[in-house]
Design an enzyme around this catalytic site. Structure first.
Site, mmCIF file in Angstrom:
data_model
loop_
_atom_site.group_PDB
_atom_site.id
_atom_site.type_symbol
_atom_site.label_atom_id
_atom_site.label_comp_id
_atom_site.label_asym_id
_atom_site.label_seq_id
_atom_site.Cartn_x
_atom_site.Cartn_y
_atom_site.Cartn_z
ATOM 1 N N ASN A 1 0.775 -1.242 0.000
ATOM 2 C CA ASN A 1 0.000 0.000 0.000
ATOM 3 C C ASN A 1 0.809 1.296 0.000
ATOM 4 O O ASN A 1 0.267 2.349 -0.359
ATOM 5 C CB ASN A 1 -0.934 0.022 1.220
ATOM 6 C CG ASN A 1 -1.915 -1.123 1.191
ATOM 7 O OD1 ASN A 1 -2.714 -1.238 0.273
ATOM 8 N ND2 ASN A 1 -1.860 -1.992 2.189
ATOM 9 N N TYR A 2 2.077 1.243 0.395
ATOM 10 C CA TYR A 2 2.836 2.486 0.525
ATOM 11 C C TYR A 2 4.115 2.534 -0.313
ATOM 12 O O TYR A 2 4.712 3.593 -0.454
ATOM 13 C CB TYR A 2 3.209 2.732 1.997
ATOM 14 C CG TYR A 2 2.031 3.105 2.852
ATOM 15 C CD1 TYR A 2 1.505 4.400 2.830
ATOM 16 C CD2 TYR A 2 1.419 2.179 3.679
ATOM 17 C CE1 TYR A 2 0.405 4.750 3.603
ATOM 18 C CE2 TYR A 2 0.317 2.523 4.459
ATOM 19 C CZ TYR A 2 -0.175 3.803 4.415
ATOM 20 O OH TYR A 2 -1.262 4.145 5.182
#
Length: 587
Positions: free
Chosen positions: A544-545
């Site tokens: 996600n990052y």
């Protein structure tokens, strides 16, 4: 001509190295809409609902105060949720026990409530044993029986797991509603143990195009609502009862729309790279502002930038956990030390963050930040807001003014990706084995997970799996020692005889030792990696990052198979990154 995706992001074609390759990724070559429309046609079968409850066999009993009690169907189902978890750490927690017992009594008949008054007099042992045996029996199924179950699951996937979106057959993410059970939560969540109710068609809103075949609800039921909203990408939604949060059936991460969204997210974070120095100069100047609101905003932005704190607006509606973010920090969450751990101007932060995960950090800060924090805490009690002139709304507006599309999450994404890239550069050595390079990758990923406070509890099976790994290492060391002794003898034999046969035998011994040493290195590296990662959740940041192009480029640059970093599902999700990232990609 500038592509529409770039125009939507406010980016020039020149700054998107590789973007032209990306636009021809399957399905992305179609015209992009600029009016918020995500699709023109959407058809699907709706969600698949959890099967109805199957009552316990007659030979399995629940006991209260030593006596068997025949429970009503609703009460028995909830009792099985607790019985299944009897050997889990959760059932030892008082909050979990209290919440479960309170919700369970609501499902009981009046007669059952008269009998069952104390959880410590309840005996779920037979229920627990029944489900343990059931799990063991499932594991012991023959290959043919397992294959039959696999075929049934695939049939379900084919029926419910795909939709038609603008003429393309797209895979759906999770097409099943979550079965009823006991809420666990993360960290010390105050609602753990509460009853997650069964989702019914009457709870579900269906989203599909008007001209599509509307999915049929199960017999005897009807949908809560059927709508056609082509500005969103979800297919079905409902509200769960624990935190009143909305759950969605979404497209699979490998779908065209999801891939585009992921790519856009990382491009916005890359755009921050071009202005971050200017933003940092601005918030440093604002530390000296005469306006208190500006000072507080500048210090909060420093925390968001340097410590990857969330803004503080993630709390779900109705959530009772005392979770906070940067803007909602209180005086009680912060301690100031003029000097600590050999550093000056140390700030200690201690609070419950998102999902009730404790955030604890003791970190030196710049002197003006420290002085401002002292000022913000003056004449305030422990329960007062640290940033009393600041709200998440005003902070987000300020971020938007600094850069279009900028949010606290963009800062997290930017800092996470930059940290990964820098760590990979510092830790990876070209001459290392693939196993050692993967250890370096996981260490870089771990640095990001620590920055973002992605924690996890040590797995229950950790000690046992480590013991098994150590046994394998010891056995492998023994094999290496034996191979070294054999090689020594082979060298002596070849020196003595000097013929082709002895040379061939010597070469075989050398290859065997090399193979065994490589296996030992791989096992040792695995043990190190396992130990270092036992309380850090690496998956959240990786999926996600972290811009996946950083990882793909690293794999290509250092000859590491991308399959060792991303599994099949993840490779499908990041197909766009695999397609466009060369070994020279820079975030």
């Amino acid at each position: 001509m500038q592509c529409l995706l770039c125009a939507a992001l406010g980016l020039s074609q020149r700054c998107l190295r590789g973007s032209l390759r990306l636009i021809v990724w399957p399905g992305w070559e179609e015209e992009k809409s600029q009016d918020g429309v995500k699709w023109k046609q959407l058809e699907h079968k709706g969600p698949y609902f959890a099967p109805s409850y199957e009552p316990l066999p007659d030979g399995v009993h629940f006991y209260y105060d030593g006596k068997p009690v025949k429970l009503s169907l609703a009460a028995e189902e909830v009792a099985t949720f607790y019985g299944k978890m009897l050997d889990h750490e959760y059932t030892t927690k008082e909050v979990f026990q209290n919440n479960f017992f309170s919700d369970w009594r609501k499902e009981m008949t009046a007669e059952e409530r008269k009998i069952i008054k104390h959880l410590d007099k309840c005996d779920f042992t037979e229920i627990h044993r029944y489900f343990v045996d059931k799990t063991a029996a499932r594991k012991a199924l023959s290959r043919e029986e397992k294959q039959k179950l696999k075929e049934e699951a695939e049939k379900l996937q084919q029926e419910f797991g795909y939709c038609t979106l603008d003429g393309h057959r797209e895979k759906i993410g999770n097409f099943k509603t979550e079965p009823p059970g006991l809420f666990r939560g993360r960290g010390d969540h105050p609602k753990m143990g509460m009853l997650k109710r069964r989702i019914l068609p009457e709870d579900v809103t269906i989203n599909c195009s008007r001209d599509s075949k509307i999915p049929k609800p199960p017999a005897g039921h009807q949908w809560k609502e059927v709508r056609s909203d082509n500005t969103v990408t979800w297919l079905a939604s409902w509200t769960e009862n624990i935190q009143n949060s909305i759950k969605y059936v979404m497209l699979n991460p490998s779908s065209k729309l999801k891939g585009e969204k992921d790519w856009q997210k990382y491009e916005v974070a890359r755009r921050l790279k071009g202005v971050v120095d200017e933003i940092r100069s601005q918030y440093r100047a604002d530390w000296k502002s005469r306006e208190m609101k500006k000072r507080q905003c500048a210090v909060a932005l420093y925390f968001i930038d340097k410590l990857a704190l969330r803004a503080g607006n993630e709390k779900e509606e109705g959530e009772t956990a005392d979770t906070v973010g940067c803007c909602s920090l209180r005086v009680e969450h912060i301690q100031l030390y003029p000097e600590a751990d050999g550093c000056q101007h140390v700030v200690e932060l201690d609070f419950l963050g998102k999902d009730s995960i404790r955030y604890y950090n003791r970190v030196p800060v710049e002197k003006p930040v420290y002085k401002n924090l002292q000022l913000f805490m003056e004449n305030k009690s422990r329960g007062d807001d640290l940033f009393d002139r600041l709200t998440t709304t005003s902070l987000n507006k300020h971020l938007q003014d600094l850069m279009d599309g900028l949010t606290a999450k963009v800062f997290r994404t930017y800092n996470a990706s930059v940290t990964l890239q820098e760590q990979l550069r510092a830790l990876t050595r070209a001459e290392d084995s693939v196993a050692a390079k993967i250890l370096s990758y996981n260490r870089a990923n771990r640095a990001v997970a620590i920055l973002c406070n992605h924690q996890r509890a040590t797995p229950k099976t950790f000690e046992k799996s480590m013991q098994n790994l150590q046994l394998k290492i010891e056995a492998k060391k023994k094999q290496v020692a034996e191979a070294k002794a054999e090689l020594k003898q082979a060298r002596a034999g070849h020196k003595c005889r000097g013929d082709d046969r002895s040379r061939s035998f010597l070469e075989k011994r050398e290859r065997l030792l090399e193979k065994l040493e490589e296996q030992l290195m791989r096992l040792s590296t695995q043990a190190t990696d396992k130990e270092e990662s036992k309380q850090v959740a690496l998956g959240t940041s990786k999926l996600n990052y972290l811009d996946p192009r950083i990882s793909v480029a690293w794999c290509k640059r250092f000859g590491v198979p991308v399959e060792r970093i991303y599994n099949k599902t993840q490779r499908e999700r990041f197909a766009w990154a695999l397609d466009m990232a060369g070994e020279d990609f820079e975030f």
